[in-house]
Design a protein around this motif. Structure first.
Motif, PDB file in Angstrom:
ATOM      1  N   VAL A  93       5.759  46.395 -14.213  1.00 55.85           N
ATOM      2  CA  VAL A  93       4.477  47.056 -14.013  1.00 55.85           C
ATOM      3  C   VAL A  93       3.545  46.126 -13.243  1.00 55.85           C
ATOM      4  N   LEU A  94       2.965  46.643 -12.172  1.00 56.89           N
ATOM      5  CA  LEU A  94       2.023  45.890 -11.344  1.00 56.89           C
ATOM      6  C   LEU A  94       0.690  46.623 -11.320  1.00 56.89           C
ATOM      7  N   CYS A  95      -0.404  45.877 -11.393  1.00 58.04           N
ATOM      8  CA  CYS A  95      -1.749  46.451 -11.308  1.00 58.04           C
ATOM      9  C   CYS A  95      -2.533  45.731 -10.220  1.00 58.04           C
ATOM     10  N   PHE A  96      -3.014  46.498  -9.258  1.00 58.20           N
ATOM     11  CA  PHE A  96      -3.830  45.942  -8.185  1.00 58.20           C
ATOM     12  C   PHE A  96      -5.228  46.550  -8.293  1.00 58.20           C
ATOM     13  N   VAL A  97      -6.227  45.696  -8.467  1.00 62.18           N
ATOM     14  CA  VAL A  97      -7.605  46.141  -8.696  1.00 62.18           C
ATOM     15  C   VAL A  97      -8.441  45.797  -7.463  1.00 62.18           C
ATOM     16  N   THR A  98      -9.100  46.792  -6.902  1.00 63.57           N
ATOM     17  CA  THR A  98      -9.934  46.563  -5.723  1.00 63.57           C
ATOM     18  C   THR A  98     -11.294  47.221  -5.921  1.00 63.57           C
ATOM     19  N   ARG A  99     -12.243  46.757  -5.147  1.00 64.27           N
ATOM     20  CA  ARG A  99     -13.580  47.358  -5.193  1.00 64.27           C
ATOM     21  C   ARG A  99     -13.516  48.733  -4.543  1.00 64.27           C
ATOM     22  N   PHE A 100     -14.191  49.690  -5.149  1.00 62.63           N
ATOM     23  CA  PHE A 100     -14.144  51.077  -4.682  1.00 62.63           C
ATOM     24  C   PHE A 100     -15.393  51.420  -3.890  1.00 62.63           C
ATOM     25  N   ASN A 101     -15.176  51.951  -2.691  1.00 63.01           N
ATOM     26  CA  ASN A 101     -16.280  52.457  -1.882  1.00 63.01           C
ATOM     27  C   ASN A 101     -16.353  53.970  -2.060  1.00 63.01           C
ATOM     28  N   LYS A 102     -17.528  54.479  -2.302  1.00 60.47           N
ATOM     29  CA  LYS A 102     -17.680  55.874  -2.686  1.00 60.47           C
ATOM     30  C   LYS A 102     -17.275  56.865  -1.607  1.00 60.47           C
ATOM     31  N   ASN A 103     -17.109  56.399  -0.369  1.00 65.42           N
ATOM     32  CA  ASN A 103     -16.669  57.319   0.684  1.00 65.42           C
ATOM     33  C   ASN A 103     -15.144  57.391   0.784  1.00 65.42           C
ATOM     34  N   GLU A 104     -14.432  56.755  -0.149  1.00 69.03           N
ATOM     35  CA  GLU A 104     -12.969  56.771  -0.111  1.00 69.03           C
ATOM     36  C   GLU A 104     -12.386  57.994  -0.806  1.00 69.03           C
ATOM     37  N   PHE A 105     -13.157  58.639  -1.666  1.00 72.69           N
ATOM     38  CA  PHE A 105     -12.661  59.733  -2.494  1.00 72.69           C
ATOM     39  C   PHE A 105     -13.863  60.591  -2.857  1.00 72.69           C
ATOM     40  N   ILE A 106     -13.665  61.885  -3.050  1.00 73.29           N
ATOM     41  CA  ILE A 106     -14.796  62.710  -3.456  1.00 73.29           C
ATOM     42  C   ILE A 106     -15.208  62.347  -4.881  1.00 73.29           C
ATOM     43  N   SER A 107     -16.394  62.735  -5.276  1.00 71.54           N
ATOM     44  CA  SER A 107     -16.916  62.367  -6.588  1.00 71.54           C
ATOM     45  C   SER A 107     -16.116  63.030  -7.707  1.00 71.54           C
ATOM     46  N   ALA A 108     -16.232  62.468  -8.908  1.00 70.90           N
ATOM     47  CA  ALA A 108     -15.550  63.052 -10.066  1.00 70.90           C
ATOM     48  C   ALA A 108     -16.040  64.471 -10.320  1.00 70.90           C
ATOM     49  N   ASP A 109     -17.338  64.709 -10.127  1.00 70.07           N
ATOM     50  CA  ASP A 109     -17.885  66.040 -10.339  1.00 70.07           C
ATOM     51  C   ASP A 109     -17.294  67.040  -9.345  1.00 70.07           C
ATOM     52  N   ALA A 110     -17.233  66.659  -8.068  1.00 71.75           N
ATOM     53  CA  ALA A 110     -16.656  67.548  -7.057  1.00 71.75           C
ATOM     54  C   ALA A 110     -15.166  67.765  -7.304  1.00 71.75           C
ATOM     55  N   MET A 111     -14.487  66.687  -7.736  1.00 70.24           N
ATOM     56  CA  MET A 111     -13.049  66.774  -8.002  1.00 70.24           C
ATOM     57  C   MET A 111     -12.774  67.754  -9.142  1.00 70.24           C
ATOM     58  N   SER A 112     -13.613  67.729 -10.175  1.00 69.16           N
ATOM     59  CA  SER A 112     -13.397  68.586 -11.346  1.00 69.16           C
ATOM     60  C   SER A 112     -13.548  70.065 -11.013  1.00 69.16           C
ATOM     61  N   LYS A 113     -14.199  70.391  -9.908  1.00 68.20           N
ATOM     62  CA  LYS A 113     -14.443  71.783  -9.543  1.00 68.20           C
ATOM     63  C   LYS A 113     -13.405  72.338  -8.569  1.00 68.20           C
ATOM     64  N   LEU A 114     -12.480  71.499  -8.120  1.00 73.04           N
ATOM     65  CA  LEU A 114     -11.488  71.967  -7.154  1.00 73.04           C
ATOM     66  C   LEU A 114     -10.477  72.897  -7.815  1.00 73.04           C
ATOM     67  N   ARG A 115     -10.132  73.954  -7.133  1.00 72.96           N
ATOM     68  CA  ARG A 115      -9.082  74.874  -7.549  1.00 72.96           C
ATOM     69  C   ARG A 115      -8.246  75.220  -6.315  1.00 72.96           C
ATOM     70  N   GLN A 116      -7.024  75.649  -6.533  1.00 73.03           N
ATOM     71  CA  GLN A 116      -6.218  76.058  -5.398  1.00 73.03           C
ATOM     72  C   GLN A 116      -5.686  77.474  -5.629  1.00 73.03           C
ATOM     73  N   LYS A 117      -5.693  78.277  -4.577  1.00 75.07           N
ATOM     74  CA  LYS A 117      -5.268  79.670  -4.675  1.00 75.07           C
ATOM     75  C   LYS A 117      -3.752  79.803  -4.776  1.00 75.07           C
ATOM     76  N   ASN A 118      -3.028  78.859  -4.171  1.00 75.33           N
ATOM     77  CA  ASN A 118      -1.564  78.937  -4.160  1.00 75.33           C
ATOM     78  C   ASN A 118      -0.978  77.626  -4.677  1.00 75.33           C
ATOM     79  N   PRO A 119      -0.745  77.495  -5.976  1.00 78.32           N
ATOM     80  CA  PRO A 119      -0.260  76.228  -6.559  1.00 78.32           C
ATOM     81  C   PRO A 119       1.114  75.804  -6.071  1.00 78.32           C
ATOM     82  N   THR A 120       1.902  76.733  -5.522  1.00 82.00           N
ATOM     83  CA  THR A 120       3.259  76.395  -5.077  1.00 82.00           C
ATOM     84  C   THR A 120       3.304  75.931  -3.619  1.00 82.00           C
ATOM     85  N   ALA A 121       2.182  75.992  -2.928  1.00 85.29           N
ATOM     86  CA  ALA A 121       2.154  75.615  -1.509  1.00 85.29           C
ATOM     87  C   ALA A 121       2.431  74.131  -1.327  1.00 85.29           C
TER      88      ALA A 121
END
Length: 265
Positions: A93-121
Motif C-alpha cells: 500500500v502506497l499513499c501519496f499526499v499532495t496539496r489540493f488546488n480547488k480548480n482540480e476537481f468540482i466542489s463536494a457540493d456540486a459533486m453530490s448533485k451529479l446524476r447520470q441518465k444512462n448508467p451503462t454508458a
C-alpha cells in the motif's frame, strides 16, 4: 493470482462500496480498451470527495480529497509480482499526499448533485491534462498525519511507512493558522541521493522508485452557459460539468528495490 489475495481485494472493494452511499458510478474505457468502473462519492458535511477504481491488473486506486485542509491523497493497493518471487498475502500500500488546488476537481457540493441518465454508458473525458510528475521528498509519520488532514490517518492506516509528500507542500500547509507543527510530521528523504531502482541490482538496497497512475475520468470543472432571464437580461448559469483525464507519476525513496519491482525503465 493467489485465491486469498483475490478474496482480500474483493472484500476491500465491497467494504468501500458498503460504507459509502455512492453518488456516481461511471464506466470508463482505459487506454487498452478495457472498461474500468469508477465510484465517486461526496460527503458535503465533511467537505470531502472520494474516487475509487480497480485496474485490470488488480491494483485498487483511491483518491481522497479534503477541501477544508486543501489536501488530497492517492492511495494504491499494489499486487506483488509473483513471477519475481516476492509474493505475499497482503498487497503493498502506497499513499501519496499532495496539496489540493480547488480548480482540480468540482466542489463536494456540486459533486453530490451529479446524476447520470444512462448508467451503462461508456464515458470519455473531454480533456486530457498534461502529465504530472511529483517528487515526494518527505515521509509522513502516521501518528502525526492528522495535522495535515484529520482524515489522513484513517485513509493511510494500512500504508504505515509508505506515506509520502513534498516539503514544499508542507510549508504551504503550515502557513494556515494552528498548523505551526507541520514540519514535525515528516522526515526528509533526499531522493537525489539515490539511484533509480532499475539501475540497482541488489533488491535489498534503497532506491528511487517511480509509481504512475491514471484517473481516466473525473469532473474537473463546471460549465456555464449564457441565456436570458425573465426580464430579458443576459445571465450566466451552470449548465453541466467538464470532464478530464489525469496522468500522475510519483518519484519517492523505496526502502528496498523489492518494493519497486514494477519500475524497469
Amino acid at each position: 493470482m493467489d485465491t486469498l489475495l483475490e478474496v482480500f481485494l474483493l472484500i476491500s472493494f465491497v467494504f468501500f462500496l458498503q460504507q459509502t452511499s455512492s453518488q456516481l458510478v461511471v464506466n470508463v474505457k482505459n487506454r487498452g480498451g478495457d472498461v474500468v468502473i469508477e465510484t465517486i462519492q461526496a460527503n458535503t458535511s465533511n467537505d470531502v470527495v472520494q474516487l475509487q477504481f480497480q485496474n485490470t491488473d488488480g491494483t485498487i486506486v483511491h483518491q481522497f480529497i479534503d477541501y477544508k485542509s486543501e489536501a488530497q491523497v492517492f492511495r494504491a493497493h499494489v499486487l506483488w509480482e509473483e513471477e519475481q518471487g516476492f509474493s505475499q498475502y497482503k498487497p503493498q500500500v502506497l499513499c501519496f499526499v499532495t496539496r489540493f488546488n480547488k480548480n482540480e476537481f468540482i466542489s463536494a457540493d456540486a459533486m453530490s448533485k451529479l446524476r447520470q441518465k444512462n448508467p451503462t454508458a461508456i464515458r470519455q473525458p473531454e480533456e486530457e491534462r498534461p502529465p504530472e510528475l511529483h517528487t515526494m521528498d518527505t515521509q509522513v509519520y502516521l501518528d502525526r498525519a492528522g495535522l495535515i488532514s484529520p482524515h489522513l490517518t484513517n485513509t493511510c492506516s494500512d500504508a504505515a511507512e509508505s506515506i509520502y509528500t513534498k516539503e514544499s507542500d508542507i510549508r504551504l500547509w503550515a502557513r494556515a493558522p494552528g498548523r505551526d507543527g507541520l514540519m514535525g510530521t515528516v522526515q526528509r528523504l533526499y531522493p537525489t541521493k539515490y539511484q533509480h531502482c532499475h539501475l540497482v541490482e541488489d533488491v535489498t538496497k534503497p532506491c528511487l522508485c517511480t509509481y504512475s497512475l491514471t484517473v481516466g475520468w473525473y469532473p474537473c470543472g463546471l460549465k456555464y452557459c449564457r441565456g436570458k432571464d425573465s426580464t430579458g437580461k443576459y445571465v450566466s448559469y451552470r449548465c453541466g460539468i467538464k470532464t478530464c483525464k489525469r496522468h500522475l507519476s510519483f518519484d519517492y525513496v523505496s526502502k528496498q528495490k523489492m518494493f519497486c519491482m514494477w519500475d524497469e525503465t
